[in-house]
Motif scaffolding. Sequence first.
Motif, PDB file in Angstrom:
ATOM      1  N   ALA A   1      -4.766  -4.714   6.950  1.00  0.00           N
ATOM      2  CA  ALA A   1      -5.131  -3.485   6.240  1.00  0.00           C
ATOM      3  C   ALA A   1      -5.891  -2.525   7.154  1.00  0.00           C
ATOM      4  O   ALA A   1      -5.661  -1.313   7.121  1.00  0.00           O
ATOM      5  CB  ALA A   1      -5.969  -3.817   5.015  1.00  0.00           C
TER       6      ALA A   1
ATOM      7  N   GLN B   1      -3.440  -0.714   9.373  1.00  0.00           N
ATOM      8  CA  GLN B   1      -2.674   0.263   8.598  1.00  0.00           C
ATOM      9  C   GLN B   1      -3.520   1.503   8.347  1.00  0.00           C
ATOM     10  O   GLN B   1      -3.044   2.634   8.537  1.00  0.00           O
ATOM     11  CB  GLN B   1      -2.230  -0.346   7.273  1.00  0.00           C
ATOM     12  CG  GLN B   1      -1.183  -1.425   7.417  1.00  0.00           C
ATOM     13  CD  GLN B   1      -0.734  -1.974   6.070  1.00  0.00           C
ATOM     14  OE1 GLN B   1      -1.043  -1.444   5.007  1.00  0.00           O
ATOM     15  NE2 GLN B   1       0.027  -3.054   6.122  1.00  0.00           N
TER      16      GLN B   1
ATOM     17  N   ARG C   1       4.890  -4.079   6.454  1.00  0.00           N
ATOM     18  CA  ARG C   1       4.215  -4.166   5.151  1.00  0.00           C
ATOM     19  C   ARG C   1       3.656  -2.808   4.715  1.00  0.00           C
ATOM     20  O   ARG C   1       3.507  -2.553   3.519  1.00  0.00           O
ATOM     21  CB  ARG C   1       3.095  -5.192   5.203  1.00  0.00           C
ATOM     22  CG  ARG C   1       3.592  -6.605   5.357  1.00  0.00           C
ATOM     23  CD  ARG C   1       2.444  -7.597   5.327  1.00  0.00           C
ATOM     24  NE  ARG C   1       2.878  -8.843   5.929  1.00  0.00           N
ATOM     25  CZ  ARG C   1       2.126  -9.586   6.724  1.00  0.00           C
ATOM     26  NH1 ARG C   1       0.887  -9.222   6.998  1.00  0.00           N
ATOM     27  NH2 ARG C   1       2.602 -10.689   7.227  1.00  0.00           N
ATOM     28  N   LEU C   2       3.350  -1.965   5.690  1.00  0.00           N
ATOM     29  CA  LEU C   2       2.863  -0.621   5.350  1.00  0.00           C
ATOM     30  C   LEU C   2       3.876   0.113   4.486  1.00  0.00           C
ATOM     31  O   LEU C   2       3.505   0.890   3.603  1.00  0.00           O
ATOM     32  CB  LEU C   2       2.587   0.190   6.620  1.00  0.00           C
ATOM     33  CG  LEU C   2       2.168   1.652   6.398  1.00  0.00           C
ATOM     34  CD1 LEU C   2       0.757   1.716   5.802  1.00  0.00           C
ATOM     35  CD2 LEU C   2       2.227   2.432   7.697  1.00  0.00           C
TER      36      LEU C   2
ATOM     37  N   TYR D   1       6.081  -1.171   2.338  1.00  0.00           N
ATOM     38  CA  TYR D   1       6.459  -1.784   1.073  1.00  0.00           C
ATOM     39  C   TYR D   1       6.158  -0.790  -0.047  1.00  0.00           C
ATOM     40  O   TYR D   1       5.140  -0.103  -0.032  1.00  0.00           O
ATOM     41  CB  TYR D   1       5.682  -3.070   0.826  1.00  0.00           C
ATOM     42  CG  TYR D   1       6.130  -4.261   1.649  1.00  0.00           C
ATOM     43  CD1 TYR D   1       7.086  -4.154   2.664  1.00  0.00           C
ATOM     44  CD2 TYR D   1       5.580  -5.518   1.420  1.00  0.00           C
ATOM     45  CE1 TYR D   1       7.478  -5.253   3.402  1.00  0.00           C
ATOM     46  CE2 TYR D   1       5.978  -6.625   2.156  1.00  0.00           C
ATOM     47  CZ  TYR D   1       6.914  -6.484   3.145  1.00  0.00           C
ATOM     48  OH  TYR D   1       7.308  -7.584   3.877  1.00  0.00           O
TER      49      TYR D   1
ATOM     50  N   ASN E   1       2.717  -0.849  -1.657  1.00  0.00           N
ATOM     51  CA  ASN E   1       1.538  -0.769  -0.789  1.00  0.00           C
ATOM     52  C   ASN E   1       0.488   0.135  -1.430  1.00  0.00           C
ATOM     53  O   ASN E   1       0.805   1.208  -1.945  1.00  0.00           O
ATOM     54  CB  ASN E   1       1.932  -0.239   0.591  1.00  0.00           C
ATOM     55  CG  ASN E   1       0.799  -0.331   1.600  1.00  0.00           C
ATOM     56  OD1 ASN E   1      -0.285   0.205   1.396  1.00  0.00           O
ATOM     57  ND2 ASN E   1       1.063  -1.017   2.696  1.00  0.00           N
ATOM     58  N   SER E   2      -0.755  -0.296  -1.393  1.00  0.00           N
ATOM     59  CA  SER E   2      -1.842   0.474  -2.022  1.00  0.00           C
ATOM     60  C   SER E   2      -2.085   1.823  -1.333  1.00  0.00           C
ATOM     61  O   SER E   2      -2.757   2.680  -1.889  1.00  0.00           O
ATOM     62  CB  SER E   2      -3.131  -0.348  -2.007  1.00  0.00           C
ATOM     63  OG  SER E   2      -3.540  -0.600  -0.669  1.00  0.00           O
ATOM     64  N   ARG E   3      -1.514   2.021  -0.160  1.00  0.00           N
ATOM     65  CA  ARG E   3      -1.666   3.287   0.575  1.00  0.00           C
ATOM     66  C   ARG E   3      -0.505   4.253   0.325  1.00  0.00           C
ATOM     67  O   ARG E   3      -0.354   5.241   1.012  1.00  0.00           O
ATOM     68  CB  ARG E   3      -1.781   3.011   2.073  1.00  0.00           C
ATOM     69  CG  ARG E   3      -3.029   2.259   2.445  1.00  0.00           C
ATOM     70  CD  ARG E   3      -2.845   1.510   3.762  1.00  0.00           C
ATOM     71  NE  ARG E   3      -3.911   0.538   3.920  1.00  0.00           N
ATOM     72  CZ  ARG E   3      -3.942  -0.652   3.321  1.00  0.00           C
ATOM     73  NH1 ARG E   3      -2.970  -1.028   2.517  1.00  0.00           N
ATOM     74  NH2 ARG E   3      -4.936  -1.476   3.506  1.00  0.00           N
ATOM     75  N   ARG E   4       0.286   3.971  -0.671  1.00  0.00           N
ATOM     76  CA  ARG E   4       1.494   4.768  -0.922  1.00  0.00           C
ATOM     77  C   ARG E   4       1.185   6.251  -1.104  1.00  0.00           C
ATOM     78  O   ARG E   4       1.909   7.107  -0.602  1.00  0.00           O
ATOM     79  CB  ARG E   4       2.237   4.229  -2.145  1.00  0.00           C
ATOM     80  CG  ARG E   4       3.537   4.979  -2.396  1.00  0.00           C
ATOM     81  CD  ARG E   4       4.331   4.377  -3.509  1.00  0.00           C
ATOM     82  NE  ARG E   4       5.496   5.194  -3.781  1.00  0.00           N
ATOM     83  CZ  ARG E   4       6.655   4.718  -4.153  1.00  0.00           C
ATOM     84  NH1 ARG E   4       6.824   3.429  -4.309  1.00  0.00           N
ATOM     85  NH2 ARG E   4       7.663   5.529  -4.398  1.00  0.00           N
TER      86      ARG E   4
ATOM     87  N   HIS F   1       9.348   1.861   0.605  1.00  0.00           N
ATOM     88  CA  HIS F   1       9.085   3.240   0.172  1.00  0.00           C
ATOM     89  C   HIS F   1      10.422   3.982   0.231  1.00  0.00           C
ATOM     90  O   HIS F   1      11.135   3.906   1.236  1.00  0.00           O
ATOM     91  CB  HIS F   1       8.060   3.882   1.109  1.00  0.00           C
ATOM     92  CG  HIS F   1       7.565   5.205   0.640  1.00  0.00           C
ATOM     93  ND1 HIS F   1       8.351   6.335   0.616  1.00  0.00           N
ATOM     94  CD2 HIS F   1       6.344   5.581   0.179  1.00  0.00           C
ATOM     95  CE1 HIS F   1       7.641   7.354   0.166  1.00  0.00           C
ATOM     96  NE2 HIS F   1       6.421   6.923  -0.111  1.00  0.00           N
TER      97      HIS F   1
END
Length: 153
Positions: free
Chosen positions: A50, A53, A84-85, A87, A90-93, A127
């Motif tokens: 994380a 990222q 994984r970034l 996906y 991802n919470s950072r979308r 994404h």
Amino acid sequence: MSRQFFGGSITVLLGLVLLAAAGTLHAEPMSESKPFAEKFLLLQLSDGEAEKQNKVLSVAANLLEYYGPDTIDIEITTFGPGVRLMYADNSRREKITSLMAQGVRFTVCMNTINTIERDTGNRPVLHPESIPVDVGVAHILDEVEKGYVLVHP
């Protein structure tokens, strides 16, 4: 006199040809989406942590703010655990989508995605605006050859 003029013209013409050739040897990459870009950056993300990222996204955001979104062309290439970034869950979308809206491209190594699917039996959902590339590292090499500067934060 005409002989001297003719010789001078050849010298000037040869000089112009050399200048033109020199300009093409150091040509910058062309970006269709950012035709006024003066800086060309490729950020590599091959780590799934994380913190890494966040760092890559922060570097991209800071450079967009510093240079302005029209004058810098940024691509983030993910491979290995770095995919994984991209996906979909991802919470950072939201941050990723915001960077995309400012012209940052996100590429994903499909070789890695295929390996994940083969090893786990599940294909990660990515994404929807991510850009697939066959082999992430090969893509990086190609972009560097075009003139992009590679940074691995």
